[in-house]
Design a protein around this motif. Structure first.
Motif, PDB file in Angstrom:
ATOM      1  N   THR A   4     -29.797   5.120  -9.324  1.00 28.47           N
ATOM      2  CA  THR A   4     -28.668   5.822  -8.725  1.00 28.47           C
ATOM      3  C   THR A   4     -28.948   7.324  -8.705  1.00 28.47           C
ATOM      4  OG1 THR A   4     -27.507   5.945 -10.858  1.00 28.47           O
ATOM      5  CG2 THR A   4     -26.992   4.068  -9.427  1.00 28.47           C
ATOM      6  N   MET A   5     -28.165   7.996  -7.887  1.00 27.98           N
ATOM      7  CA  MET A   5     -28.321   9.433  -7.737  1.00 27.98           C
ATOM      8  C   MET A   5     -26.935  10.024  -7.490  1.00 27.98           C
ATOM      9  SD  MET A   5     -30.812  11.407  -4.995  1.00 27.98           S
ATOM     10  CE  MET A   5     -31.106   9.867  -4.229  1.00 27.98           C
ATOM     11  N   THR A   6     -26.650  11.140  -8.129  1.00 29.25           N
ATOM     12  CA  THR A   6     -25.372  11.805  -7.901  1.00 29.25           C
ATOM     13  C   THR A   6     -25.382  12.469  -6.533  1.00 29.25           C
ATOM     14  OG1 THR A   6     -26.078  13.902  -8.861  1.00 29.25           O
ATOM     15  CG2 THR A   6     -25.098  12.268 -10.378  1.00 29.25           C
ATOM     16  N   ALA A   7     -24.198  12.816  -6.057  1.00 28.07           N
ATOM     17  CA  ALA A   7     -24.088  13.507  -4.763  1.00 28.07           C
ATOM     18  C   ALA A   7     -24.843  14.829  -4.797  1.00 28.07           C
ATOM     19  CB  ALA A   7     -22.613  13.732  -4.426  1.00 28.07           C
ATOM     20  N   SER A   8     -24.791  15.523  -5.916  1.00 25.85           N
ATOM     21  CA  SER A   8     -25.491  16.792  -6.067  1.00 25.85           C
ATOM     22  C   SER A   8     -27.005  16.612  -5.912  1.00 25.85           C
ATOM     23  CB  SER A   8     -25.163  17.402  -7.434  1.00 25.85           C
ATOM     24  OG  SER A   8     -25.896  18.577  -7.657  1.00 25.85           O
ATOM     25  N   ALA A   9     -27.550  15.583  -6.541  1.00 26.18           N
ATOM     26  CA  ALA A   9     -28.989  15.315  -6.442  1.00 26.18           C
ATOM     27  C   ALA A   9     -29.353  14.897  -5.028  1.00 26.18           C
ATOM     28  CB  ALA A   9     -29.399  14.232  -7.437  1.00 26.18           C
ATOM     29  N   SER A  10     -28.538  14.072  -4.424  1.00 35.44           N
ATOM     30  CA  SER A  10     -28.797  13.604  -3.068  1.00 35.44           C
ATOM     31  C   SER A  10     -28.849  14.777  -2.092  1.00 35.44           C
ATOM     32  CB  SER A  10     -27.705  12.618  -2.653  1.00 35.44           C
ATOM     33  OG  SER A  10     -27.844  12.261  -1.311  1.00 35.44           O
ATOM     34  N   GLU A  11     -27.883  15.668  -2.177  1.00 33.12           N
ATOM     35  CA  GLU A  11     -27.854  16.827  -1.284  1.00 33.12           C
ATOM     36  C   GLU A  11     -29.065  17.724  -1.504  1.00 33.12           C
ATOM     37  OE1 GLU A  11     -25.881  17.258   1.339  1.00 33.12           O
ATOM     38  OE2 GLU A  11     -25.123  15.281   0.788  1.00 33.12           O
ATOM     39  N   ARG A  12     -29.481  17.877  -2.751  1.00 34.68           N
ATOM     40  CA  ARG A  12     -30.647  18.721  -3.055  1.00 34.68           C
ATOM     41  C   ARG A  12     -31.928  18.115  -2.485  1.00 34.68           C
ATOM     42  NH1 ARG A  12     -31.078  24.047  -4.206  1.00 34.68           N
ATOM     43  NH2 ARG A  12     -32.925  24.416  -5.426  1.00 34.68           N
ATOM     44  N   VAL A  13     -32.103  16.814  -2.641  1.00 28.64           N
ATOM     45  CA  VAL A  13     -33.304  16.151  -2.111  1.00 28.64           C
ATOM     46  C   VAL A  13     -33.304  16.217  -0.590  1.00 28.64           C
ATOM     47  CG1 VAL A  13     -34.527  13.954  -1.902  1.00 28.64           C
ATOM     48  CG2 VAL A  13     -33.607  14.657  -4.116  1.00 28.64           C
ATOM     49  N   LYS A  14     -32.158  15.962   0.038  1.00 27.49           N
ATOM     50  CA  LYS A  14     -32.066  16.060   1.499  1.00 27.49           C
ATOM     51  C   LYS A  14     -32.432  17.461   1.971  1.00 27.49           C
ATOM     52  CE  LYS A  14     -28.440  12.587   2.010  1.00 27.49           C
ATOM     53  NZ  LYS A  14     -27.016  12.379   2.308  1.00 27.49           N
ATOM     54  N   PHE A  16     -34.400  19.662   0.409  1.00 28.13           N
ATOM     55  CA  PHE A  16     -35.846  19.834   0.240  1.00 28.13           C
ATOM     56  C   PHE A  16     -36.617  19.162   1.374  1.00 28.13           C
ATOM     57  CE2 PHE A  16     -35.457  20.340  -4.606  1.00 28.13           C
ATOM     58  CZ  PHE A  16     -35.634  21.714  -4.537  1.00 28.13           C
ATOM     59  N   LEU A  17     -36.233  17.938   1.720  1.00 30.53           N
ATOM     60  CA  LEU A  17     -36.932  17.205   2.776  1.00 30.53           C
ATOM     61  C   LEU A  17     -36.744  17.889   4.136  1.00 30.53           C
ATOM     62  CD1 LEU A  17     -36.220  13.524   1.702  1.00 30.53           C
ATOM     63  CD2 LEU A  17     -38.441  14.677   1.717  1.00 30.53           C
ATOM     64  N   THR A  18     -35.539  18.398   4.394  1.00 28.88           N
ATOM     65  CA  THR A  18     -35.284  19.113   5.644  1.00 28.88           C
ATOM     66  C   THR A  18     -36.126  20.380   5.720  1.00 28.88           C
ATOM     67  OG1 THR A  18     -33.038  18.239   5.780  1.00 28.88           O
ATOM     68  CG2 THR A  18     -33.510  20.248   7.032  1.00 28.88           C
ATOM     69  N   ASN A  19     -36.149  21.152   4.641  1.00 32.62           N
ATOM     70  CA  ASN A  19     -36.942  22.388   4.611  1.00 32.62           C
ATOM     71  C   ASN A  19     -38.430  22.101   4.731  1.00 32.62           C
ATOM     72  OD1 ASN A  19     -34.660  23.967   4.372  1.00 32.62           O
ATOM     73  ND2 ASN A  19     -34.790  24.093   2.146  1.00 32.62           N
ATOM     74  N   ARG A  20     -38.855  20.984   4.186  1.00 31.56           N
ATOM     75  CA  ARG A  20     -40.264  20.592   4.239  1.00 31.56           C
ATOM     76  C   ARG A  20     -40.652  20.172   5.658  1.00 31.56           C
ATOM     77  NH1 ARG A  20     -43.163  15.651   2.587  1.00 31.56           N
ATOM     78  NH2 ARG A  20     -45.197  16.307   1.828  1.00 31.56           N
ATOM     79  N   GLY A  21     -39.698  19.629   6.410  1.00 35.04           N
ATOM     80  CA  GLY A  21     -39.945  19.250   7.786  1.00 35.04           C
ATOM     81  C   GLY A  21     -40.514  17.859   7.974  1.00 35.04           C
ATOM     82  N   TYR A  40     -41.200  12.713 -16.848  1.00 37.03           N
ATOM     83  CA  TYR A  40     -40.841  12.355 -15.482  1.00 37.03           C
ATOM     84  C   TYR A  40     -41.679  13.170 -14.496  1.00 37.03           C
ATOM     85  CZ  TYR A  40     -36.829  10.248 -17.741  1.00 37.03           C
ATOM     86  OH  TYR A  40     -36.032   9.485 -18.556  1.00 37.03           O
ATOM     87  N   VAL A  41     -41.967  12.546 -13.363  1.00 36.14           N
ATOM     88  CA  VAL A  41     -42.708  13.198 -12.290  1.00 36.14           C
ATOM     89  C   VAL A  41     -41.903  13.018 -11.011  1.00 36.14           C
ATOM     90  CG1 VAL A  41     -44.826  13.165 -10.925  1.00 36.14           C
ATOM     91  CG2 VAL A  41     -44.920  12.669 -13.369  1.00 36.14           C
ATOM     92  N   LEU A  42     -41.711  14.108 -10.275  1.00 36.27           N
ATOM     93  CA  LEU A  42     -41.064  14.073  -8.968  1.00 36.27           C
ATOM     94  C   LEU A  42     -42.035  14.641  -7.951  1.00 36.27           C
ATOM     95  CD1 LEU A  42     -37.505  15.463  -9.791  1.00 36.27           C
ATOM     96  CD2 LEU A  42     -38.086  13.112  -9.240  1.00 36.27           C
ATOM     97  N   GLU A  43     -42.202  13.951  -6.824  1.00 35.26           N
ATOM     98  CA  GLU A  43     -43.044  14.467  -5.753  1.00 35.26           C
ATOM     99  C   GLU A  43     -42.605  13.858  -4.433  1.00 35.26           C
ATOM    100  OE1 GLU A  43     -46.970  13.431  -7.033  1.00 35.26           O
ATOM    101  OE2 GLU A  43     -46.738  11.328  -6.533  1.00 35.26           O
ATOM    102  N   PHE A  44     -42.865  14.567  -3.351  1.00 31.92           N
ATOM    103  CA  PHE A  44     -42.530  14.061  -2.032  1.00 31.92           C
ATOM    104  C   PHE A  44     -43.520  13.001  -1.609  1.00 31.92           C
ATOM    105  CE2 PHE A  44     -40.788  18.405  -1.946  1.00 31.92           C
ATOM    106  CZ  PHE A  44     -39.462  18.063  -1.787  1.00 31.92           C
ATOM    107  N   VAL A  45     -43.034  12.046  -0.835  1.00 34.24           N
ATOM    108  CA  VAL A  45     -43.867  10.954  -0.332  1.00 34.24           C
ATOM    109  C   VAL A  45     -43.745  10.945   1.190  1.00 34.24           C
ATOM    110  CG1 VAL A  45     -44.133   8.452  -0.244  1.00 34.24           C
ATOM    111  CG2 VAL A  45     -43.563   9.562  -2.403  1.00 34.24           C
ATOM    112  N   ASP A  46     -44.887  10.969   1.860  1.00 35.58           N
ATOM    113  CA  ASP A  46     -44.894  10.852   3.312  1.00 35.58           C
ATOM    114  C   ASP A  46     -45.031   9.393   3.737  1.00 35.58           C
ATOM    115  OD1 ASP A  46     -44.593  13.594   3.717  1.00 35.58           O
ATOM    116  OD2 ASP A  46     -46.746  13.938   3.587  1.00 35.58           O
TER     117      ASP A  46
END
Length: 107
Positions: A4-14, A16-21, A40-46
């Motif tokens: 699960t993910m909170t609304a705050s986390a969801s908005e932040r990830v969205k 980041f992905l938008t800014n990343r393009g 923990y490790v967080l990274e973008f996945v294409d």
């Protein structure tokens, strides 16, 4: 299996992905390190790998590799701001303890 993910986390990830393009989603995994053993490790996945599990949470794909999955069952990802600090916070029901600095955990 639940992630699960909170609304705050969801908005932040969205954001980041938008800014990343580009990007399929966010990988959540673990690595061996730190005082307590795991971090923990967080990274973008294409593009996800064959052994990845993909969880769609609030229009965000959370990708977890096969080795990390057992340690992350039931985890909640949050994004918090505390004073001048901000970052992702993990609520993991599998974690039995954390090191004093909060950078690693054990199961």
């Amino acid at each position: 299996m639940s992630v699960t993910m909170t609304a705050s986390a969801s908005e932040r990830v969205k954001s980041f992905l938008t800014n990343r393009g580009k990007g399929f989603g966010l990988r959540l995994g673990i690595k061996t390190t730190g005082c307590s053993g795991l971090a923990y490790v967080l990274e973008f996945v294409d593009e996800p790998n064959e052994d990845d599990s993909v969880f769609a949470v609030d229009d965000v794909n959370i990708i977890i590799d096969g080795k990390s999955l057992v340690y992350l069952e039931g985890i909640e990802l949050d994004f918090v701001k505390e004073g001048l600090n901000e970052g992702f916070k993990f609520t993991n029901p599998n974690a039995k303890g954390e090191c004093g600095c909060g950078e690693s955990f054990n199961v």
